[in-house]
Structure formats: C-alpha cells, structure tokens
Design an enzyme around this catalytic site. Sequence first.
Site, PDB file in Angstrom:
ATOM      1  N   HIS A 128      12.122  -3.420 -18.440  1.00  0.00           N
ATOM      2  CA  HIS A 128      11.143  -2.395 -18.076  1.00  0.00           C
ATOM      3  C   HIS A 128      11.770  -1.318 -17.202  1.00  0.00           C
ATOM      4  CE1 HIS A 128      10.646  -5.241 -14.619  1.00  0.00           C
ATOM      5  NE2 HIS A 128      10.508  -4.127 -13.919  1.00  0.00           N
ATOM      6  N   GLU A 145      17.106  -4.100 -11.205  1.00  0.00           N
ATOM      7  CA  GLU A 145      16.524  -5.431 -11.131  1.00  0.00           C
ATOM      8  C   GLU A 145      17.100  -6.235 -12.297  1.00  0.00           C
ATOM      9  OE1 GLU A 145      12.159  -7.669 -11.093  1.00  0.00           O
ATOM     10  OE2 GLU A 145      12.288  -5.602 -11.814  1.00  0.00           O
ATOM     11  N   HIS A 198      12.984   1.828 -10.356  1.00  0.00           N
ATOM     12  CA  HIS A 198      14.103   0.977 -10.771  1.00  0.00           C
ATOM     13  C   HIS A 198      14.062   0.717 -12.269  1.00  0.00           C
ATOM     14  CE1 HIS A 198      11.014  -2.219 -10.043  1.00  0.00           C
ATOM     15  NE2 HIS A 198      11.606  -2.822 -11.061  1.00  0.00           N
TER      16      HIS A 198
END
Length: 134
Positions: free
Chosen positions: A7, A130, A79
């Site tokens: 994502h 991440e 992010h």
Amino acid sequence: MIGRLNHVAIAVKDIAAAARVYRETFGADVTAAQAQPDHGVTTVFINLPNTKIELLEPLGADSPIQGFLDKNPSGGIHHVCYEVDDILAARDRLVAAGARVLGSGEPRIGAHGKPVLFLHPKDFCGTLVELEQA
C-alpha cells in the site's frame, strides 16, 4: 527480498472526508475506519485491483501522523509499504547493509494483523518505508 507493493499511505486531517472523495469521486471500494491505538492512527483502506491506498488520520495528540500534518498541513504521502517473505531476515539483511530500523527494531503487529517494521526515510531516498510480512 522486496515483494509486491502492499500500500501507499496518505496522511489526512479528516479521514471521513478523504474516504468520501475516494468512494464518491473514484467509485472505489473503501473500508470502514479502524482505530489503531498501538500506532496512534485511524486507518481506512481503499482497495484497488493491484494494491491499496491507506488513509491515516491522527489518533491522539502523540500520533506520529499529527507531527507529519503539522509540517504538511494539506496532508500527503506518508509512506510506502512493501511485502517481504521473512520480516526478520529482511530486517537483519537491511541492518547489515546499513539501514536503520525505527523504534525498537522488533516487528509490531500492523493494521492487517501482520508483523511490520518501519525503515528510516534518510536511508531510502527520503521515503519512509514500511515492511510487512507477506
């Protein structure tokens, strides 16, 4: 080591309004808002055929997203999240290569119920990364 893009996260001031934009303007499949108290955020996911968009709204005064919004009042990309097959092996390989893991260095459970780690943006072209266990 790096897997698919899981994502892209976007920090927003008003998650309901942002979710409405994706639902009504794009006709997107938008999840219900979920509080993530361990991470200091409320999340909504926009499901796309090839990945997801994560909307992040601050949850509490100590939210890292509030700090981001203080610096970026209009919000914006916070992010990117990549999947890895083995988060501990990925962490160890990245640390050996000089990357910095934020926090304690130990994975925490993320919004999808899977272990996640965050990597320092200065080590990745100015982008907070991440990693999520696939």
